[in-house]
Design an enzyme around this catalytic site. Structure first.
Site, PDB file in Angstrom:
ATOM      1  N   TYR A   1       0.816  -1.211   0.000  1.00  0.00           N
ATOM      2  CA  TYR A   1       0.000   0.000   0.000  1.00  0.00           C
ATOM      3  C   TYR A   1       0.853   1.266   0.000  1.00  0.00           C
ATOM      4  CZ  TYR A   1      -3.534  -3.328   1.703  1.00  0.00           C
ATOM      5  OH  TYR A   1      -4.360  -4.400   1.885  1.00  0.00           O
TER       6      TYR A   1
ATOM      7  N   GLN B   1      -6.292 -13.719   5.268  1.00  0.00           N
ATOM      8  CA  GLN B   1      -7.061 -12.548   4.840  1.00  0.00           C
ATOM      9  C   GLN B   1      -7.363 -12.690   3.353  1.00  0.00           C
ATOM     10  OE1 GLN B   1      -5.791  -8.094   4.063  1.00  0.00           O
ATOM     11  NE2 GLN B   1      -5.794  -8.468   6.281  1.00  0.00           N
TER      12      GLN B   1
ATOM     13  N   PRO C   1     -14.916  -6.132   2.087  1.00  0.00           N
ATOM     14  CA  PRO C   1     -16.192  -6.728   2.497  1.00  0.00           C
ATOM     15  C   PRO C   1     -17.415  -6.033   1.911  1.00  0.00           C
ATOM     16  CG  PRO C   1     -15.273  -5.412   4.282  1.00  0.00           C
ATOM     17  CD  PRO C   1     -14.208  -5.506   3.230  1.00  0.00           C
TER      18      PRO C   1
ATOM     19  N   LYS D   1     -12.565  -0.183   3.931  1.00  0.00           N
ATOM     20  CA  LYS D   1     -11.841   1.078   3.767  1.00  0.00           C
ATOM     21  C   LYS D   1     -12.830   2.183   3.440  1.00  0.00           C
ATOM     22  CE  LYS D   1     -10.543   2.965   0.182  1.00  0.00           C
ATOM     23  NZ  LYS D   1     -10.103   3.324  -1.180  1.00  0.00           N
TER      24      LYS D   1
END
Length: 268
Positions: free
Chosen positions: A48, A156, A184, A227
């Site tokens: 990231y 994850q 999600p 997020k």
């Protein structure tokens, strides 16, 4: 906040903040604001390119370090034992932390076992409180288990309404591994908020469609890391523990599963 218990005995919050694509001061301010609002799980990654900003956001708060749960992930730059050791040190330096609560191998890289050996060493040294993997499907997970001494605490993976992964979750559970969901809310690509099922549930519980989805996943025992760039969504995503979906409502949402990824780069 509700929690799950990892195979290390540590508690991981059911809801955290994902920081993919958050950069610069936006990332710093969102992380610090999330912690102020009650978030304790913050998820980042080498990939990231924002570990420093996440660390700065953490530093702006007055919450005790032991009350936070910080996750990061090693990417392809750490594809090897030595490279992973260097990557762990780099991530700790970037975050300005003495340890992280969870460290993951970001994808099934060619030298993932060597990387995991470095993670295991960091775990024994106290630099990492728990270790795991990310983006491993059932086949890769089972192969991986045959070659490691420490069972991954977490896998994850992409998990949302269209890709619910019930079979994978059960397989992970059999080995004591928690499933955590990235994306999600499917990055807003599904338009589920327009579906009658959600409109009815939203009206019944006085919750947004996004809150219904997050509650559906967390009731399954899945930790979620949505997020957002919006403060109001930070607050909304946390406010899901004051209602409970009924079994028939869980089954209704389960029926929407298409077992299909939204992202072409995954190996699922």
């Amino acid at each position: 906040m509700e929690h799950l218990t990892l195979n290390t005995g540590a508690k991981i919050p059911l809801v955290g903040l994902g920081t993919w694509d958050l950069r610069d001061e936006t990332c710093v301010s969102l992380v610090s604001e999330a912690i102020r609002l009650g978030y304790r799980l913050i998820d980042t990654a080498q990939m990231y390119d924002n570990e420093k900003e996440v660390g700065q956001g953490i530093a702006q708060t007055n919450v005790d370090r032991d009350d936070l749960f910080i996750t990061t992930k090693l990417d392809s730059r750490s594809n090897g034992y030595k490279q992973a050791l260097e990557g762990i040190s780099r991530s700790l330096d970037n975050l300005n932390l003495d340890y992280v609560d969870l460290l993951l191998v970001h994808e099934p890289y060619s030298n993932d076992l060597a990387m995991y050996e470095a993670l295991s060493e960091a775990y024994h040294d106290g630099k990492v409180k728990a270790i795991g993997i990310s983006n491993y499907n059932q086949k890769r997970f089972e192969q991986f288990l045959k070659n490691v001494d420490i069972i991954p605490a977490v896998n994850q993976v992409e998990c949302h309404l269209q890709f619910q992964k019930w079979v994978l979750q059960q397989k992970l559970k059999e080995h004591g591994t928690i499933m955590q969901a990235w994306s999600p809310l499917s990055q807003g690509k599904l338009g589920f908020e327009k579906q009658p099922e959600f409109l009815q549930l939203s009206e019944k519980y006085k919750k947004s469609p996004a809150q219904i989805v997050l509650r559906f996943l967390t009731q399954r025992g899945i930790s979620v890391i949505p997020k957002t760039r919006r403060i109001e969504c930070l607050e909304e995503n946390m406010s899901i523990f004051d209602f409970q979906l009924l079994p028939e409502e869980m089954n209704l949402l389960k029926s929407l599963d298409k077992d299909t990824t939204l992202f072409s780069w995954t190996e699922y």
